[in-house]
Enzyme design. Structure first.
Site, PDB file in Angstrom:
ATOM      1  CE  LYS A  76      24.502  60.338  35.351  1.00  0.00           C
ATOM      2  NZ  LYS A  76      24.812  59.660  36.759  1.00  0.00           N
ATOM      3  CG  HIS A 109      26.728  57.146  32.040  1.00  0.00           C
ATOM      4  ND1 HIS A 109      27.283  56.199  33.007  1.00  0.00           N
ATOM      5  CD2 HIS A 109      27.420  58.315  32.179  1.00  0.00           C
ATOM      6  CE1 HIS A 109      28.010  56.765  33.809  1.00  0.00           C
ATOM      7  NE2 HIS A 109      28.023  57.952  33.542  1.00  0.00           N
TER       8      HIS A 109
END
Length: 280
Positions: A76, A109
């Site tokens: 991420k 993220h």
């Protein structure tokens, strides 16, 4: 060893339904812990730039005695690397740390909406997918309004949204929206998150005793039976093995209803998506 079921993604790829999460796993311990998870049967490993352990995860992958094609590796993008050019550079840095030529899944993220870079960031992920550096792209901690905005800008629907989801915080409204848009749901903190009392809940313990399983195994099974992707984490190899040993029993409708009843409005343990604008 049980082969993990794989769920279809909206881009034609497939994702193993149970993955091994490595949040808060120290870099130097990652090779041993992730290596043990792979030996236990996990084929889906979920890391992130912000976890500061990609190199350790990469070491475990390099040492694993299985083909790269059998593994599904996710990372991420950290918030501070959002933006078109910086996201592409940051992906290359992740690949270098992981010693990989591509990721199976790369996620934004957090939306960090106060900085308003997530649309340009999504355009970078779309480009990375076209270039073969990432097989599938998705988001994490995104609300429907964030997702709708990136889809409107690019025409590309995320393959997954990774969100906090467990029996005490079931996110039914967003789950319904994601399912309508054919976005798979990945569940982090599936056992309830930091300080959770889910594993001590009387209903969970009763169900576990009836099936001869642990409370954690019951909670993981609850996710699996709803076609959710579940990402349990543990730094202890024996517990990681137990968390994967969930294929030989089935929760009854009554079991599922009892767990469904544990949903609470205050069950969330991590920040709300719109509130986490830290550029870490």
């Amino acid at each position: 060893m049980h082969e993990t079921p794989a769920l279809p993604l909206n881009d034609g790829n497939r994702i193993p339904q149970i993955g091994f999460g490595v949040w808060r796993l120290e870099e130097d311990k990652a090779p041993e812990v992730v290596g043990a998870a792979i030996k236990a049967g996990y084929r889906h490993i979920d890391t992130a730039q912000g976890y500061e352990n990609e190199a350790g995860v990469g070491e475990a992958i390099a040492q694993a005695s299985i083909d790269r094609g059998e593994l599904f590796i996710t990372s991420k993008l950290r918030n501070g690397h959002q933006g078109y050019d910086s996201a592409l550079r940051s992906l290359d840095e992740s690949l270098a740390r992981l010693k990989l030529d591509h990721l199976d899944l790369f996620l934004i993220h957090w939306p960090a909406p106060a900085h308003d870079r997530y649309v340009d960031t999504w355009k970078a992920l779309v480009e990375a997918q076209k270039n073969g550096k990432v097989k599938s792209i998705g988001v994490s901690n995104f609300l429907p309004e964030h997702i709708q905005r990136i889809v409107d800008a690019t025409g590309v629907v995320p393959a997954v949204n990774q969100i906090e989801l467990h029996a005490a915080y079931q996110q039914r409204a967003i789950r319904e929206w994601l399912q309508e848009h054919e976005i798979q749901i990945e569940c982090y903190s599936p056992l309830g998150g930091q300080g959770s009392q889910l594993l001590e809940d009387d209903a969970i313990k009763d169900i576990a005793e009836a099936h001869g399983k642990s409370p954690a195994q019951v909670i993981i099974r609850w996710h699996l039976q709803q076609n959710l992707i579940v990402l349990p984490k543990s730094s202890k190899p024996e517990r990681a093995r137990d968390n994967f040993d969930v294929w030989d029993f089935t929760l009854t409708r009554e079991d599922l209803d009892r767990i469904d009843a544990l949903d609470r409005p205050d069950g969330k343990t991590l920040p709300e998506p719109n509130e986490n604008n830290e550029m870490f």
